[in-house]
Scaffold this active site. Structure first.
Site, PDB file in Angstrom:
ATOM      1  N   PRO A 170       5.760  -7.811  -2.432  1.00 56.20           N
ATOM      2  CA  PRO A 170       5.681  -6.405  -2.014  1.00 56.20           C
ATOM      3  C   PRO A 170       5.141  -5.493  -3.101  1.00 56.20           C
ATOM      4  O   PRO A 170       5.538  -5.586  -4.270  1.00 56.20           O
ATOM      5  CB  PRO A 170       7.127  -6.074  -1.672  1.00 56.20           C
ATOM      6  N   CYS A 171       4.242  -4.589  -2.682  1.00 50.07           N
ATOM      7  CA  CYS A 171       3.515  -3.782  -3.655  1.00 50.07           C
ATOM      8  C   CYS A 171       3.883  -2.306  -3.625  1.00 50.07           C
ATOM      9  O   CYS A 171       3.423  -1.537  -4.469  1.00 50.07           O
ATOM     10  CB  CYS A 171       2.008  -3.919  -3.406  1.00 50.07           C
TER      11      CYS A 171
END
Length: 390
Positions: free
Chosen positions: A110-111
């Site tokens: 996840p960014c």
């Protein structure tokens, strides 16, 4: 074949790219370099050859991603819906979750917590690994999910792994260095871990999309020459795991990407018929501009509704749209085209996956063509790195 385990799989952009065998724009393949990639010419499109990689495990927490993934890949039994945190904990409890004899692990962890478009909380995310607000300090947080990818690498010990995240991670304090160092110690003998920012536009993707790509090699699996070369600061191109740029001189444009697409009201494709009806807001906020057909698209984000750029914006609102065509935002299919997903990838599933959910899935994905470039370069050098046959 090399066995591939996919984490944070989403709707399957990385998975599709690593398996290959999908359709893409002919202009997206530089035939002076990679003519051998093309299995079949199909007018303005080509079918790409399959790769040596076989997907044997996929995982994500998003049920809509699984629905779309299942529809395309038709391998429902290998997609595990749930948090990687819970899967690792179950494995450590004594149950076999992850397959063994894995050659490669991939994952776009996840960014949101590293993105310049977000709050940039990094490792101190206020969200849990399940995506909701954290209820306690002891709850696993979203900003540290890469450490759970490291745990899977420790369990499966692949020859190589690839981890992807936003370019913003590189500029967030020393986040990149911390992640790189953590990955190095995933197994007892360790990994050589490289990190480089790639722009998808350099590889035939019609979009300005920059991402940091970590590539890790298990030291004990490498040939002696590869081990020596990959340790160097300046790696010879012959050993470089990052693919050669193919489209720096003539990038693929939005106009190229939209070739043969009918207007939504004329299309039978539900993804082309689906687009955000959010009205134009006369301000400078995100999504209030018209894309440049003659150039690259801006980064397709995991957004929806009023944050999706306009396909056509009326002149009165600062666009170029002439009377006669409807002012509207990019359709789901147009966003998918800009990400290099083939048209047989169904994102809007009636009664199951809405246009809003589809936009998010597409924006979160790794462009399949970028992943294909990574996969084919690894395939080409596999024996060089590991000394065994494909």
């Amino acid at each position: 074949m090399a066995r591939l385990l996919s984490l944070f799989s989403g709707c399957g952009g990385m998975d599709l790219g690593f398996e290959g065998g999908f359709n893409c724009l002919k202009k997206s393949v530089n035939q002076s370099i990679h003519a051998d990639w093309i299995k079949e010419n199909k007018g303005n499109f080509v079918e790409l050859e399959k790769t040596m990689f076989e997907l044997v495990f996929a995982n994500d927490i998003n049920p809509y991603a699984k629905l779309v993934w299942d529809k395309f890949f038709n391998k429902k039994e290998i997609y595990h819906l749930g948090s990687v945190v819970d899967l690792v904990k179950t494995e450590k409890f004594g149950l076999d979750i992850f397959p063994r004899n894995i050659d490669i692990v991939t994952g776009g962890f996840p960014c949101q917590d590293f993105s310049v478009a977000g709050k940039r909380l990094g490792f101190n995310s206020h969200k849990s690994h399940l995506g909701a607000l954290r209820q306690s300090e002891s709850e696993e947080n979203r900003g540290l999910l890469y450490t759970w990818m490291k745990e899977v690498i420790s369990i499966t010990e692949p020859k190589v792994f690839i981890a992807e995240n936003v370019k913003g991670l590189v500029n967030l304090s020393n986040a990149k260095d911390i992640i790189q160092e953590d990955f190095k110690s995933a197994t007892k003998d360790g990994y050589i871990v490289l990190a480089r920012v790639l722009n998808a536009a350099d590889y035939g993707v019609p979009q300005n999309r920059q991402r940091v790509i970590f590539i890790g090699f298990k030291k004990s699996a490498l040939t002696r020459n590869a081990l020596q070369e990959l340790r160097k600061e300046d790696i010879l191109e012959f050993y470089d795991p990052y693919p050669q740029k193919t489209h720096t001189q003539a990038p693929v444009t939005c106009e190229d990407a939209f070739i043969d697409l009918l207007e939504p009201e004329l299309s039978q494709d539900l993804a082309q018929r689906s687009y955000s009806c959010a009205k134009f807001m006369n301000n400078r906020s995100q999504g209030q501009s018209e894309i440049n057909l003659k150039g690259l698209a801006p980064t397709i984000r995991a957004e929806h509704h009023g944050n999706i750029e306009f396909r056509r914006l009326d002149k009165i609102n600062g666009g170029k749209n002439e009377p006669g065509l409807k002012q509207r935002r990019l359709s789901v299919r147009e966003c998918a085209r800009l990400q290099t997903f083939p048209d047989n990838y169904e994102f809007v599933l009636s009664g199951k996956v809405s246009a809003s959910q589809a936009y998010r899935l597409i924006g979160n994905a790794v462009p399949p063509l970028l992943a294909y470039n990574l996969a084919k370069n690894l395939e080409k050098k596999w024996t060089l790195y590991f000394g065994d046959e494909k």
